[in-house]
Design a protein around this motif. Structure first.
Motif, mmCIF file in Angstrom:
data_model
loop_
_atom_site.group_PDB
_atom_site.id
_atom_site.type_symbol
_atom_site.label_atom_id
_atom_site.label_comp_id
_atom_site.label_asym_id
_atom_site.label_seq_id
_atom_site.Cartn_x
_atom_site.Cartn_y
_atom_site.Cartn_z
ATOM 1 N N MET A 1 0.868 -1.180 0.000
ATOM 2 C CA MET A 1 0.000 0.000 0.000
ATOM 3 C C MET A 1 0.901 1.224 0.000
ATOM 4 S SD MET A 1 -0.868 -0.793 3.939
ATOM 5 C CE MET A 1 -1.730 0.624 4.519
ATOM 6 N N CYS A 2 0.299 2.405 0.053
ATOM 7 C CA CYS A 2 1.124 3.615 0.164
ATOM 8 C C CYS A 2 1.877 3.556 1.481
ATOM 9 C CB CYS A 2 0.258 4.860 0.103
ATOM 10 S SG CYS A 2 1.142 6.361 0.565
ATOM 11 N N ASN A 3 3.154 3.908 1.449
ATOM 12 C CA ASN A 3 3.991 3.828 2.645
ATOM 13 C C ASN A 3 3.932 5.091 3.511
ATOM 14 O OD1 ASN A 3 5.678 1.234 2.385
ATOM 15 N ND2 ASN A 3 5.725 2.120 0.350
ATOM 16 N N HIS A 4 3.186 6.064 3.079
ATOM 17 C CA HIS A 4 3.112 7.341 3.788
ATOM 18 C C HIS A 4 4.508 7.764 4.234
ATOM 19 C CE1 HIS A 4 -1.218 7.583 3.527
ATOM 20 N NE2 HIS A 4 -1.160 6.274 3.580
ATOM 21 N N ASN B 1 9.507 11.231 3.849
ATOM 22 C CA ASN B 1 10.130 12.134 2.894
ATOM 23 C C ASN B 1 9.585 11.774 1.516
ATOM 24 O OD1 ASN B 1 11.848 13.815 1.544
ATOM 25 N ND2 ASN B 1 13.622 12.443 1.706
ATOM 26 N N PRO B 2 8.322 12.077 1.283
ATOM 27 C CA PRO B 2 7.636 11.507 0.122
ATOM 28 C C PRO B 2 7.960 12.191 -1.201
ATOM 29 C CG PRO B 2 6.137 12.854 1.424
ATOM 30 C CD PRO B 2 7.452 12.895 2.118
ATOM 31 N N PRO B 3 8.558 11.482 -2.137
ATOM 32 C CA PRO B 3 8.844 12.084 -3.444
ATOM 33 C C PRO B 3 7.575 12.498 -4.187
ATOM 34 C CG PRO B 3 9.535 9.771 -3.382
ATOM 35 C CD PRO B 3 9.075 10.114 -2.023
ATOM 36 N N CYS B 4 6.465 11.825 -3.930
ATOM 37 C CA CYS B 4 5.230 12.189 -4.629
ATOM 38 C C CYS B 4 4.795 13.603 -4.266
ATOM 39 C CB CYS B 4 4.126 11.187 -4.303
ATOM 40 S SG CYS B 4 3.790 11.055 -2.540
ATOM 41 N N VAL B 5 5.041 13.993 -3.012
ATOM 42 C CA VAL B 5 4.686 15.348 -2.584
ATOM 43 C C VAL B 5 5.653 16.349 -3.227
ATOM 44 C CG1 VAL B 5 4.598 16.904 -0.599
ATOM 45 C CG2 VAL B 5 3.651 14.603 -0.419
ATOM 46 N N VAL C 1 0.606 11.715 7.406
ATOM 47 C CA VAL C 1 -0.213 11.071 6.380
ATOM 48 C C VAL C 1 -0.085 11.841 5.063
ATOM 49 C CG1 VAL C 1 -2.537 10.397 5.707
ATOM 50 C CG2 VAL C 1 -1.830 10.214 8.090
ATOM 51 N N VAL C 2 0.181 11.120 3.990
ATOM 52 C CA VAL C 2 0.297 11.748 2.669
ATOM 53 C C VAL C 2 -1.076 11.685 2.003
ATOM 54 C CG1 VAL C 2 1.395 11.590 0.407
ATOM 55 C CG2 VAL C 2 2.726 11.209 2.481
ATOM 56 N N MET C 3 -1.581 12.849 1.679
ATOM 57 C CA MET C 3 -2.972 12.967 1.232
ATOM 58 C C MET C 3 -3.082 13.448 -0.205
ATOM 59 S SD MET C 3 -4.943 12.091 3.646
ATOM 60 C CE MET C 3 -6.451 12.776 3.060
ATOM 61 N N CYS D 1 6.640 8.137 -7.324
ATOM 62 C CA CYS D 1 6.519 7.121 -6.271
ATOM 63 C C CYS D 1 7.347 5.887 -6.618
ATOM 64 C CB CYS D 1 5.072 6.721 -6.055
ATOM 65 S SG CYS D 1 4.919 5.340 -4.902
ATOM 66 N N PRO D 2 8.314 5.524 -5.781
ATOM 67 C CA PRO D 2 9.146 4.357 -6.090
ATOM 68 C C PRO D 2 8.505 3.033 -5.672
ATOM 69 C CG PRO D 2 10.160 5.784 -4.424
ATOM 70 C CD PRO D 2 8.759 6.224 -4.575
ATOM 71 N N TYR D 3 7.236 3.059 -5.297
ATOM 72 C CA TYR D 3 6.586 1.846 -4.816
ATOM 73 C C TYR D 3 5.345 1.490 -5.623
ATOM 74 C CZ TYR D 3 9.486 3.232 -0.900
ATOM 75 O OH TYR D 3 10.537 3.630 -0.126
ATOM 76 N N GLY D 4 5.059 2.224 -6.684
ATOM 77 C CA GLY D 4 3.868 1.942 -7.484
ATOM 78 C C GLY D 4 2.596 2.002 -6.669
ATOM 79 N N SER D 5 2.531 2.958 -5.743
ATOM 80 C CA SER D 5 1.392 2.982 -4.820
ATOM 81 C C SER D 5 0.219 3.814 -5.309
ATOM 82 C CB SER D 5 1.843 3.528 -3.467
ATOM 83 O OG SER D 5 2.755 2.650 -2.877
ATOM 84 N N ARG D 6 0.377 4.419 -6.470
ATOM 85 C CA ARG D 6 -0.681 5.338 -6.895
ATOM 86 C C ARG D 6 -1.414 4.838 -8.117
ATOM 87 N NH1 ARG D 6 -0.621 10.680 -5.719
ATOM 88 N NH2 ARG D 6 0.324 11.028 -3.702
ATOM 89 N N SER D 7 -2.670 5.226 -8.214
ATOM 90 C CA SER D 7 -3.485 4.827 -9.360
ATOM 91 C C SER D 7 -4.125 6.060 -9.963
ATOM 92 C CB SER D 7 -4.595 3.880 -8.926
ATOM 93 O OG SER D 7 -4.062 2.776 -8.250
ATOM 94 N N GLU E 1 -5.364 8.673 -7.224
ATOM 95 C CA GLU E 1 -5.793 8.348 -5.863
ATOM 96 C C GLU E 1 -4.919 7.257 -5.265
ATOM 97 O OE1 GLU E 1 -9.884 7.187 -7.282
ATOM 98 O OE2 GLU E 1 -9.475 5.465 -6.003
ATOM 99 N N LYS E 2 -5.059 7.072 -3.968
ATOM 100 C CA LYS E 2 -4.249 6.072 -3.253
ATOM 101 C C LYS E 2 -4.766 5.917 -1.838
ATOM 102 C CE LYS E 2 -0.918 9.052 -1.116
ATOM 103 N NZ LYS E 2 -1.245 8.576 0.240
ATOM 104 N N CYS E 3 -4.145 5.019 -1.101
ATOM 105 C CA CYS E 3 -4.456 4.801 0.311
ATOM 106 C C CYS E 3 -4.283 6.096 1.092
ATOM 107 C CB CYS E 3 -3.537 3.730 0.870
ATOM 108 S SG CYS E 3 -3.221 3.821 2.635
HETATM 109 S S1 SF4 Z 1 2.606 7.533 -2.877
HETATM 110 FE FE1 SF4 Z 1 4.561 6.487 -2.895
HETATM 111 S S2 SF4 Z 1 6.085 8.100 -2.512
HETATM 112 FE FE2 SF4 Z 1 4.107 8.914 -1.945
HETATM 113 S S3 SF4 Z 1 3.960 8.542 0.248
HETATM 114 FE FE3 SF4 Z 1 2.956 6.806 -0.780
HETATM 115 S S4 SF4 Z 1 4.554 5.281 -1.034
HETATM 116 FE FE4 SF4 Z 1 5.587 7.203 -0.511
#
Ligand code: SF4
Ligand code: SF4
Lengths: 386, 275
Positions: B137-140, B143-147, B162-164, B180-186, B212-214
């Protein structure tokens, strides 16, 4: 000056109408996408950027390459480029317009595009890309138009335009550097995570842009009486030659680093592109074609006999174009996304509608280019008739 | 919420060294100001009223308070059935559509060990672990690169880590997906609504064209409840405050060996796996 675009031969008008038809078809396809969403594309959860962003990346390069004319002409007073500098600047304008269109058609929510300006976010490279692209568009519009206008009136260009032109030189470098940073700073994307991304982009741009310009120059010479001059072509050809060598050289540097370090998250992407991975090999024939075209072009361009040959030079330029276009317009994006962060493979190929939208954007760019060139060549012809 | 003296001195030193000064330093100096900031509704809270329908600004006194939320997945306890229950709960309560094919939407799903931990897998690991399906799932990330890459701040990080996603601000550029290096987003390539089998009326559905994501179930935290997946997992997924040394999560982390996904990337993921 724009009225110069309003009178032309039958061929000119047929060409414009043909382009308009293609733009219309592309727009129709876009309406389908607008209604249904990006589901009509071949993109996926794993390959979330596709053809649109790839074309954008390629064309940023073509736009940036105008600097290869501006710099020698204005900085080194290389007079030979006097006649074609304006053609380079106008090519840059058309390219940047296509870039902006490609970004727009790629958005999931295009109606919210202004959010980028309403909520400026300096930590996002996309924010800077917007700034440098729009800035470059304005710089080239002003520089191109003002110099052309004064040329027509037979007066020296105003002093302040020098500043704008000088500004355009680092600015051109910045647009492609910032575009490279869109990819280069992402953790977990081994294919893009390389400091040589920006120089690689610039080298391929300085090969592709001038190659396009040479081809356009030949075309213009055929269609009008305007001739950029043998020497201008030859210098451009030398620029293409050095740039394509650098392009291949940078690629080999990349291959060494990736292959010798043998870190799987870095090697797997190149492996996918050049040899296929776990039975997936869609891009393999393409990337080898690109490499073959690049190497052949080098042979043709290094040798002065073939480089100066007016039939072989355009062939070499087409080869350079194919090489750089496949490299950026296809392989760059898929290569970064395949395999995905979970090491799964989802391949990407554009759909028919996606291609139609892409061709529509290219047609729109050609439309802009044709009109701008018509104006520029009209002014030049007038001036020569006097 | 107090910051103890040692923690304060350490953080103040670090933030001063980093030249943060300003707000960050100020908030650490005056813990009260953090509480004040906490009371401010996030854009997300303003847009999505909580489950009980109270959209007013005063926070629910029942809400869960944490400095940095995290999730711990106990792979010895996580049976396929429990994983399935957690996934189904999340999908149902968040109206996650079931779209077939490569344009699917995934908030929480399972994948084999070598895919969740590429390059760190150990050929000789305990077969129970090696052959297990891991929850992802999203790792929240701390230091989120997605943000970092989002050009509109549609992806943002709350004070509690929490990353929203602000679905109403997202322009659908999909930069966060590349980041995102974890493929957590759709991404909603199409209108998701026809693909929701049974709609849960208390949670908003999404439109086409946004990512969207977790969300770590912020709508649940706001009313003092644990995330759905944690609740449905039969104790295999422990949610808690990683900054609170006394939390169950921290105790488990102290006692058992845990791994995280791609820790070398410096994203500092807040989903921990007990193996
Ligand atoms: S979307 Fe990916 S980079 Fe962003 S917080 Fe979740 S796991 Fe981390
Ligand atoms: S924390 Fe909530 S949103 Fe995230 S996976 Fe669990 S149930 Fe779904």
């Amino acid at each position: 000056m724009l009225e110069k675009a309003l009178s032309g031969s039958k061929l000119y008008w047929t060409w414009l109408i043909a382009l308009l038809v293609v733009v219309g078809a592309g727009f129709g396809a876009y309406l389908v996408q607008y209604n249904k969403g990006l589901m009509i594309t071949g993109m996926s959860r794993d390959v979330s950027w596709g053809f649109y962003i790839a074309q954008f990346t390629f064309l940023v390069g073509v736009a940036a390459s105008a600097v290869m004319l501006v710099l020698p002409y204005y900085l080194h007073h290389y007079k030979t480029f006097g006649r074609i500098t304006i053609l380079g600047e106008f090519l840059a304008i058309a390219s940047v317009i296509m870039c902006i269109l490609f970004i727009t058609v790629d958005l999931g929510k295009p109606s919210r595009i202004l959010n980028v300006m309403i909520h400026p976010t300096p930590n996002s490279i996309l924010f800077w890309d917007m700034i440098v692209l729009n800035g470059y568009l304005i710089i080239n519009l002003v520089a191109g138009w003002v110099t052309l206008e004064s040329e027509r009136k037979n007066v020296p260009p105003p002093g302040w335009i020098k500043f704008v032109i000088y500004l355009s030189i680092p600015w051109a470098v910045s647009i492609h550097t910032v575009t490279a940073f869109l990819y280069a700073g992402l953790p977990g994307r081994g294919f893009w995570l390389t400091a040589i991304m920006a120089p690689r982009f610039l080298a391929s741009a300085f090969a592709a842009g001038p190659a396009v310009l040479i081809l356009l120059g030949y075309l213009v010479k055929k269609l009008t009486r305007f001739d950029a001059g043998r020497e201008a072509f030859e210098t451009l050809a030398k620029i293409v030659c050095y740039a394509i060598i650098l392009h291949i050289f940078f690629f080999l540097l990349e291959v060494f680093t990736v292959a010798y370090s043998a870190i799987p998250s870095h090697t797997s992407h190149l492996q996918y592109l050049y040899f296929g991975l776990h039975g997936h090999s869609m891009l393999v024939p393409w990337v080898w074609t690109a490499l073959a075209c690049g190497l052949t072009a080098i042979v043709l361009l290094v040798n002065p006999r073939t480089r100066q040959n007016p039939t072989i030079l355009p062939i070499a330029c087409v080869l350079v174009f194919i090489c750089t276009w496949i490299d950026k317009g296809m392989a760059m994006i898929s290569g970064g996304f395949v395999p995905n962060p979970l090491h799964e493979i989802t391949e990407y190929s554009p759909t028919g509608l996606e291609l139609m939208i892409t061709i529509g954007v290219y047609a729109a760019g050609m439309l802009v280019l044709t009109i701008l060139y018509k104006v520029a060549l009209g002014v030049k012809a007038e001036e020569e008739a006097v | 919420m107090g910051v103890d003296r040692r923690k304060f001195l350490k953080l103040a030193g670090v933030s001063a060294a980093l030249g943060l000064g300003g707000t960050a330093g100020f908030q650490l100096l005056k813990p009260g100001s953090l509480d004040a900031a906490e009371r401010m509704p996030t854009p997300y809270q303003m847009v999505f009223p909580s489950e009980q329908g109270n959209s007013d600004v005063t926070p629910n006194p029942e809400r869960l308070k944490g400095r940095r939320w995290g999730m711990l997945i106990d792979m010895r306890k996580l049976t396929p059935a429990k994983a399935q229950a957690a996934i189904e709960a999340c999908n149902y309560y968040h109206n996650v559509p079931k779209i077939p094919g490569k344009q699917e939407i995934k908030w929480i799903w399972t994948a084999p060990y070598p895919n969740v931990f590429p390059e760190t897998e150990n050929r000789w690991a305990d077969p129970d672990i090696k052959n297990a399906q891991f929850i992802t799932m999203c790792n929240h990330c701390n230091n989120p690169p997605c943000v970092r890459v989002c050009p509109t701040k549609a992806t943002f990080q709350r004070e509690d880590g929490v990353v929203m996603m602000d679905m109403h601000r997202c322009i659908g550029c999909r930069f966060c997906m590349a980041g995102c290096p974890y493929g957590s987003r759709s991404f909603n390539f199409r209108d998701p609504r026809p693909f929701i089998k049974k709609e849960y009326p208390l949670y908003p559905t999404r439109t086409k064209g946004v990512v969207e994501k977790c969300t770590f179930c912020t709508e649940r935290l706001a009313v003092g409840k644990l995330p759905y997946c944690s609740e449905a997992s039969g104790g295999a997924m422990v949610f808690g405050d990683v900054d609170d040394a006394g939390s169950e999560l921290r105790q488990l982390l102290r006692k058992r060996y845990s791994i995280r996904r791609k820790p070398n990337l410096g994203t500092d993921p807040q989903v921990y796996y007990l193996v």
